[in-house]
Design a protein around this motif. Structure first.
Motif, short mmCIF file in Angstrom:
data_model
loop_
_atom_site.label_atom_id
_atom_site.label_comp_id
_atom_site.label_asym_id
_atom_site.label_seq_id
_atom_site.Cartn_x
_atom_site.Cartn_y
_atom_site.Cartn_z
N THR A 1 -8.99 -35.16 -11.52
CA THR A 1 -9.15 -33.82 -10.99
C THR A 1 -9.55 -33.95 -9.52
O THR A 1 -10.02 -35.01 -9.09
CB THR A 1 -10.24 -33.04 -11.75
OG1 THR A 1 -11.49 -33.68 -11.52
CG2 THR A 1 -9.94 -32.97 -13.24
N PRO A 2 -9.40 -32.89 -8.72
CA PRO A 2 -9.84 -32.96 -7.33
C PRO A 2 -11.33 -33.33 -7.21
O PRO A 2 -11.72 -34.09 -6.32
CB PRO A 2 -9.59 -31.56 -6.80
CG PRO A 2 -8.46 -31.05 -7.64
CD PRO A 2 -8.69 -31.64 -9.00
N GLU B 1 -13.10 -35.22 -9.31
CA GLU B 1 -13.25 -36.66 -9.61
C GLU B 1 -12.77 -37.51 -8.43
O GLU B 1 -13.40 -38.52 -8.09
CB GLU B 1 -12.45 -37.01 -10.86
CG GLU B 1 -13.03 -36.43 -12.13
CD GLU B 1 -12.10 -36.57 -13.33
OE1 GLU B 1 -12.61 -36.59 -14.46
OE2 GLU B 1 -10.86 -36.67 -13.14
N LEU B 2 -11.69 -37.10 -7.78
CA LEU B 2 -11.20 -37.83 -6.62
C LEU B 2 -12.20 -37.78 -5.48
O LEU B 2 -12.46 -38.77 -4.82
CB LEU B 2 -9.85 -37.29 -6.17
CG LEU B 2 -9.24 -37.95 -4.95
CD1 LEU B 2 -8.95 -39.43 -5.22
CD2 LEU B 2 -7.98 -37.23 -4.52
N ARG B 3 -12.77 -36.59 -5.24
CA ARG B 3 -13.77 -36.43 -4.18
C ARG B 3 -14.95 -37.37 -4.41
O ARG B 3 -15.39 -38.07 -3.50
CB ARG B 3 -14.27 -34.98 -4.12
CG ARG B 3 -15.29 -34.76 -3.00
CD ARG B 3 -16.03 -33.46 -3.14
NE ARG B 3 -16.79 -33.34 -4.36
CZ ARG B 3 -17.95 -33.96 -4.60
NH1 ARG B 3 -18.47 -34.76 -3.71
NH2 ARG B 3 -18.59 -33.78 -5.74
N ARG B 4 -15.43 -37.43 -5.64
CA ARG B 4 -16.55 -38.32 -5.96
C ARG B 4 -16.16 -39.79 -5.80
O ARG B 4 -16.93 -40.59 -5.28
CB ARG B 4 -17.03 -38.09 -7.39
CG ARG B 4 -17.85 -36.85 -7.54
CD ARG B 4 -18.50 -36.81 -8.90
NE ARG B 4 -18.76 -35.43 -9.28
CZ ARG B 4 -18.81 -34.99 -10.51
NH1 ARG B 4 -18.63 -35.81 -11.52
NH2 ARG B 4 -19.05 -33.74 -10.75
N ALA B 5 -14.97 -40.16 -6.27
CA ALA B 5 -14.53 -41.54 -6.17
C ALA B 5 -14.38 -41.98 -4.71
O ALA B 5 -14.66 -43.13 -4.37
CB ALA B 5 -13.20 -41.72 -6.91
N MET B 6 -13.96 -41.06 -3.85
CA MET B 6 -13.79 -41.38 -2.44
C MET B 6 -15.12 -41.33 -1.68
O MET B 6 -15.19 -41.72 -0.53
CB MET B 6 -12.81 -40.39 -1.79
CG MET B 6 -11.42 -40.41 -2.39
SD MET B 6 -10.44 -41.78 -1.81
CE MET B 6 -10.22 -41.36 -0.12
N VAL C 1 -18.88 -29.89 -0.42
CA VAL C 1 -19.10 -28.79 0.51
C VAL C 1 -18.75 -27.43 -0.11
O VAL C 1 -18.68 -26.43 0.58
CB VAL C 1 -18.29 -28.99 1.81
CG1 VAL C 1 -18.79 -30.19 2.57
CG2 VAL C 1 -16.82 -29.10 1.52
N GLN C 2 -18.58 -27.41 -1.41
CA GLN C 2 -18.17 -26.19 -2.08
C GLN C 2 -19.20 -25.07 -1.90
O GLN C 2 -18.83 -23.93 -1.60
CB GLN C 2 -17.95 -26.45 -3.57
CG GLN C 2 -17.38 -25.26 -4.30
CD GLN C 2 -17.04 -25.58 -5.75
OE1 GLN C 2 -17.29 -26.68 -6.21
NE2 GLN C 2 -16.46 -24.64 -6.44
#
Length: 86
Positions: A10-11, A13-18, A23-24
């Motif tokens: 999911t977006p 999960e990708l944000r966390r992995a990167m 900033v939501q």
């Protein structure tokens, strides 16, 4: 040899992995503030002024892209005419 790797993320999960910041909440607060000002019709507040820099940058990017494509096409046509003359 070809190797295909597929990630089903999911977006979030990708944000966390990167390792990118979340900033939501900031975006929601900013949007709520903008919406409040728009609804109240605050003096001197123009919603289009917020988007004007993005429009200008978008047009500049499009112009640069067109120039790049034109230079590539003119370079290709001049090199092909050079080959035909040889």
């Amino acid at each position: 040899m070809k190797i295909n790797v597929t990630f089903d993320l999911t977006p979030e999960e990708l944000r966390r992995a990167m390792g990118l910041p979340d900033v939501q909440e900031f975006q929601q607060e900013l949007f709520a503030s903008m919406l409040e000002k728009m609804k109240s019709g605050e003096e001197g507040y123009d919603a289009m002024s917020l988007y004007q820099p993005m429009f200008n940058e978008g047009m500049n990017a499009m112009g640069q892209f067109q120039k790049m494509m034109l230079s590539m096409m003119s370079g290709a046509s001049s090199s092909s005419s050079d080959k035909n003359n040889s």
